[in-house]
Motif scaffolding. Structure first.
Motif, PDB file in Angstrom:
ATOM      1  N   PRO A   1       0.169  -2.054 -12.860  1.00 11.13           N
ATOM      2  CA  PRO A   1       1.238  -2.235 -11.849  1.00 11.13           C
ATOM      3  C   PRO A   1       2.482  -2.594 -12.824  1.00 11.13           C
ATOM      4  N   HIS A   2       3.634  -2.223 -12.570  1.00  9.25           N
ATOM      5  CA  HIS A   2       4.633  -2.825 -12.934  1.00  9.25           C
ATOM      6  C   HIS A   2       4.913  -4.396 -12.808  1.00  9.25           C
ATOM      7  N   THR A   3       5.630  -5.038 -13.629  1.00 16.22           N
ATOM      8  CA  THR A   3       5.801  -6.421 -13.182  1.00 16.22           C
ATOM      9  C   THR A   3       7.292  -6.894 -13.124  1.00 16.22           C
ATOM     10  N   LYS A   4       7.979  -5.885 -13.470  1.00 14.12           N
ATOM     11  CA  LYS A   4       9.512  -6.121 -13.517  1.00 14.12           C
ATOM     12  C   LYS A   4      10.275  -5.183 -12.428  1.00 14.12           C
ATOM     13  N   PHE A   5      10.970  -6.009 -11.421  1.00 19.08           N
ATOM     14  CA  PHE A   5      11.522  -5.259 -10.311  1.00 19.08           C
ATOM     15  C   PHE A   5      13.085  -5.474 -10.119  1.00 19.08           C
ATOM     16  N   LYS A   6      13.754  -4.525  -9.288  1.00 19.72           N
ATOM     17  CA  LYS A   6      15.076  -4.923  -9.012  1.00 19.72           C
ATOM     18  C   LYS A   6      15.251  -4.489  -7.419  1.00 19.72           C
ATOM     19  N   ASP A   7      16.378  -4.925  -7.093  1.00 17.70           N
ATOM     20  CA  ASP A   7      16.655  -4.705  -5.629  1.00 17.70           C
ATOM     21  C   ASP A   7      17.151  -3.464  -5.504  1.00 17.70           C
ATOM     22  N   SER A   8      16.918  -2.729  -4.480  1.00 17.85           N
ATOM     23  CA  SER A   8      17.414  -1.343  -4.066  1.00 17.85           C
ATOM     24  C   SER A   8      17.474  -1.556  -2.630  1.00 17.85           C
ATOM     25  N   GLU A   9      18.353  -0.218  -2.062  1.00 16.71           N
ATOM     26  CA  GLU A   9      18.363  -0.061  -0.547  1.00 16.71           C
ATOM     27  C   GLU A   9      16.810   0.095   0.048  1.00 16.71           C
ATOM     28  N   LEU A  10      15.963   0.443  -0.828  1.00 17.25           N
ATOM     29  CA  LEU A  10      14.529   0.306  -0.237  1.00 17.25           C
ATOM     30  C   LEU A  10      13.846  -0.976  -0.297  1.00 17.25           C
ATOM     31  N   GLY A  11      14.576  -2.001  -0.677  1.00 19.21           N
ATOM     32  CA  GLY A  11      13.837  -3.120  -1.019  1.00 19.21           C
ATOM     33  C   GLY A  11      13.313  -3.391  -2.623  1.00 19.21           C
ATOM     34  N   LYS A  12      12.519  -4.024  -3.241  1.00 19.62           N
ATOM     35  CA  LYS A  12      12.269  -4.212  -4.272  1.00 19.62           C
ATOM     36  C   LYS A  12      11.510  -2.998  -4.919  1.00 19.62           C
ATOM     37  N   ILE A  13      12.007  -2.584  -6.096  1.00 19.08           N
ATOM     38  CA  ILE A  13      11.395  -1.329  -6.662  1.00 19.08           C
ATOM     39  C   ILE A  13      11.205  -1.692  -8.260  1.00 19.08           C
ATOM     40  N   PRO A  14      10.286  -0.943  -8.847  1.00 13.21           N
ATOM     41  CA  PRO A  14      10.321  -1.195 -10.449  1.00 13.21           C
ATOM     42  C   PRO A  14      11.475  -0.904 -11.208  1.00 13.21           C
ATOM     43  N   GLU A  15      11.713  -1.606 -12.116  1.00 20.71           N
ATOM     44  CA  GLU A  15      13.000  -1.496 -12.784  1.00 20.71           C
ATOM     45  C   GLU A  15      13.355  -0.128 -13.296  1.00 20.71           C
ATOM     46  N   SER A  16      12.401   0.441 -13.694  1.00 24.79           N
ATOM     47  CA  SER A  16      12.811   1.878 -14.356  1.00 24.79           C
ATOM     48  C   SER A  16      12.786   3.156 -13.206  1.00 24.79           C
ATOM     49  N   TRP A  17      12.438   2.569 -11.792  1.00 22.25           N
ATOM     50  CA  TRP A  17      12.851   3.782 -10.900  1.00 22.25           C
ATOM     51  C   TRP A  17      14.016   3.741 -10.273  1.00 22.25           C
ATOM     52  N   GLU A  18      14.306   4.914  -9.646  1.00 24.21           N
ATOM     53  CA  GLU A  18      15.861   4.902  -8.931  1.00 24.21           C
ATOM     54  C   GLU A  18      15.386   5.440  -7.584  1.00 24.21           C
ATOM     55  N   VAL A  19      16.432   5.474  -6.738  1.00 23.87           N
ATOM     56  CA  VAL A  19      16.558   5.796  -5.243  1.00 23.87           C
ATOM     57  C   VAL A  19      17.335   7.132  -5.101  1.00 23.87           C
ATOM     58  N   LYS A  20      16.842   8.045  -4.769  1.00 25.74           N
ATOM     59  CA  LYS A  20      17.540   9.364  -4.709  1.00 25.74           C
ATOM     60  C   LYS A  20      17.412   9.847  -3.034  1.00 25.74           C
ATOM     61  N   LYS A  21      18.182  10.496  -2.289  1.00 24.61           N
ATOM     62  CA  LYS A  21      18.232  11.230  -1.298  1.00 24.61           C
ATOM     63  C   LYS A  21      17.427  12.674  -1.493  1.00 24.61           C
ATOM     64  N   LEU A  22      16.618  12.883  -0.441  1.00 26.24           N
ATOM     65  CA  LEU A  22      16.112  14.263  -0.605  1.00 26.24           C
ATOM     66  C   LEU A  22      16.858  15.473  -0.854  1.00 26.24           C
ATOM     67  N   GLY A  23      18.079  15.306  -0.214  1.00 27.16           N
ATOM     68  CA  GLY A  23      19.001  16.461  -0.348  1.00 27.16           C
ATOM     69  C   GLY A  23      19.744  16.387  -1.954  1.00 27.16           C
ATOM     70  N   GLU A  24      19.237  15.376  -2.617  1.00 31.15           N
ATOM     71  CA  GLU A  24      19.539  15.197  -4.147  1.00 31.15           C
ATOM     72  C   GLU A  24      18.649  15.991  -4.934  1.00 31.15           C
ATOM     73  N   VAL A  25      17.386  15.974  -4.298  1.00 32.86           N
ATOM     74  CA  VAL A  25      16.210  16.166  -5.168  1.00 32.86           C
ATOM     75  C   VAL A  25      15.979  17.752  -5.007  1.00 32.86           C
ATOM     76  N   GLY A  26      16.291  18.520  -4.168  1.00 37.96           N
ATOM     77  CA  GLY A  26      16.124  19.844  -3.964  1.00 37.96           C
ATOM     78  C   GLY A  26      17.019  20.530  -2.755  1.00 37.96           C
ATOM     79  N   GLU A  27      16.725  21.635  -2.718  1.00 35.38           N
ATOM     80  CA  GLU A  27      17.354  22.536  -1.570  1.00 35.38           C
ATOM     81  C   GLU A  27      16.519  22.554  -0.205  1.00 35.38           C
ATOM     82  N   LEU A  28      17.040  22.001   0.940  1.00 35.81           N
ATOM     83  CA  LEU A  28      16.434  21.953   2.310  1.00 35.81           C
ATOM     84  C   LEU A  28      16.930  22.959   3.088  1.00 35.81           C
ATOM     85  N   THR A  29      16.121  23.862   3.448  1.00 33.84           N
ATOM     86  CA  THR A  29      16.506  25.166   4.277  1.00 33.84           C
ATOM     87  C   THR A  29      15.403  25.553   5.323  1.00 33.84           C
TER      88      THR A  29
END
Length: 412
Positions: free
Chosen positions: A197-225
């Protein structure tokens, strides 16, 4: 020879239990028809006292009596034991039968397709279609007059039930293991360099996540239809399967789909050529009733689906692993569902709401793949047991058709 056919009001063999309960002290559990799934108690409505209880909480279980839900297209059956007698009060949505034949045989017969087809035929009503006591004269049961033969048939069928229950228990065990894995992987991930498991974390709008992760909205990931509207008059008796949310849920759980709807092949091809149909790797999300079940479309799939019931995620980013997305999407929906649901009586998701669902995603495709492999391995165990359970259920259906009709006799 040696078998009898009679209806369920034949007082030589059956007695209908009326409403009414014995005064009791303290609390008991109120069991409505919603508390039963198939032949298992999965929940109870609430604790009740004798003086403060719903008007429908008015059937006292009698040991060895068989209780079944009276509604049409509803298979809910239980046999009363000491626990049901001592701890529960049943809803008047159940009908109770006492019998002089083997009670386990009667229990198995009421679970059968033969019984339920008869029940559904006579169920009627304006607000809820259900049978009443008077309808039982039209419902027939066939049984061997030898009590030993009844007992032997019931024993064979209950042995399969026990195997199904053991498989169910194993499925639940694997699901709990997967839930634990999800919780760890969802928050800590896997450092590809160390395999830990990762040992280095950062704050995000979803709480602490690994430093090398990012937060994306589902609408940015693909097309919802969603799908194109299919009208009632376009349903066919055969052709291309047409799924609603409940059929997608069954596919996820590897449960056999009965009473399928279809659309014509011409209609399907027209939609495919002009608007597109679900392709391998697309993701479908149940959006009405049972919310947030996630299905990853397979290469062998060929179907269309009901608009509004299911939301369709497609054409998502190439730096997203489809298996990772499937697993993490369900977990994210579960954790954020309060922000996604609209409606009170009929809860639902909308495309607009789901576009704002937040996902924490490793930027490394390699890490996504590793996480997906671990969770997919857990899924394989679950799916193997689900397939075995389906096989057992099919075996039991065949045995019921043979043994409960006398087509195949047993030695006693």
């Amino acid at each position: 020879e040696g078998w009898k056919t009679t209806n369920l009001v034949d007082e030589n063999f059956f007695k209908i239990q009326g409403s009414g309960i014995i005064n009791f002290n303290g609390e008991k559990k109120y069991l409505s028809t919603s508390s039963i799934q198939g032949n298992k108690i999965i929940s109870f409505e609430k604790y009740i006292t004798f003086n403060k209880r719903p008007s429908r909480a008015n059937i006292q279980a009698i040991i060895d009596n068989i209780y079944f839900a009276k509604m049409r297209y509803t298979l809910k059956v239980i046999k009363a034991n000491n626990e049901l007698y001592n701890k529960y009060i049943l809803s008047t949505g159940f009908l109770g039968l006492n019998t002089s034949i083997n009670s386990d045989y009667l229990y198995q017969f009421i679970l059968s397709d033969d019984f339920n087809k008869q029940k559904d035929l006579y169920a009627e009503g304006s607000t809820q279609e259900a049978i009443n006591n008077g309808d039982l004269k039209n419902i027939f049961i066939t049984f061997p007059q030898s009590f030993q033969e009844q007992q032997k048939i019931a024993k064979i069928l209950s042995t399969v039930d026990e195997a199904i229950q053991k498989t169910d228990d194993l499925i639940e065990k694997y699901k709990k293991i997967k839930t634990g894995l999800m919780e760890d992987l969802f928050t800590k991930g896997i450092d590809i360099n160390t395999g830990k498991p990762h040992t280095k974390f950062k704050d995000s709008e979803l709480g602490k996540i690994p430093e090398s992760w990012e937060v994306k909205k589902l609408g940015e990931v693909g097309e919802l239809t969603s799908s194109k509207r299919i009208f009632f008059n376009e349903y066919k008796k055969n052709g291309i399967p047409f799924y609603r949310g409940k059929e997608i849920t069954k596919k996820i759980n590897n449960v056999e789909i009965n009473n399928l709807l279809y659309i014509s092949t011409d209609k399907f091809n027209n939609i495919k050529n002009n608007f597109g149909v679900p392709l391998e790797g697309d993701i479908l999300i149940t959006a009405v009733g049972t919310l947030g079940n996630v299905y990853l479309v397979k290469g062998t799939d060929k179907f269309y689906f009901k608009d509004g019931n299911i939301i369709w995620l497609r054409k998502y980013r190439q730096d997203i692993n489809k298996y990772f997305l499937k697993h993490f999407l369900k977990e994210a929906i579960y954790k954020q569902q309060d922000d996604l649901i609209i409606g009170t009586s009929q809860k639902a998701f909308t495309i607009k709401k789901l576009k704002h669902l937040k996902l924490q995603i490793p930027q490394s495709l390699q890490e996504q793949q590793k996480i997906a492999e671990i969770l997919s391995s857990a899924d394989e165990k679950i799916e193997k047991e689900q397939a075995y359970k389906q096989k057992l259920e099919n075996i039991k259906k065949g045995l019921m058709k043979d043994l409960l009709t006398g087509k195949v006799r047993v030695k006693v």
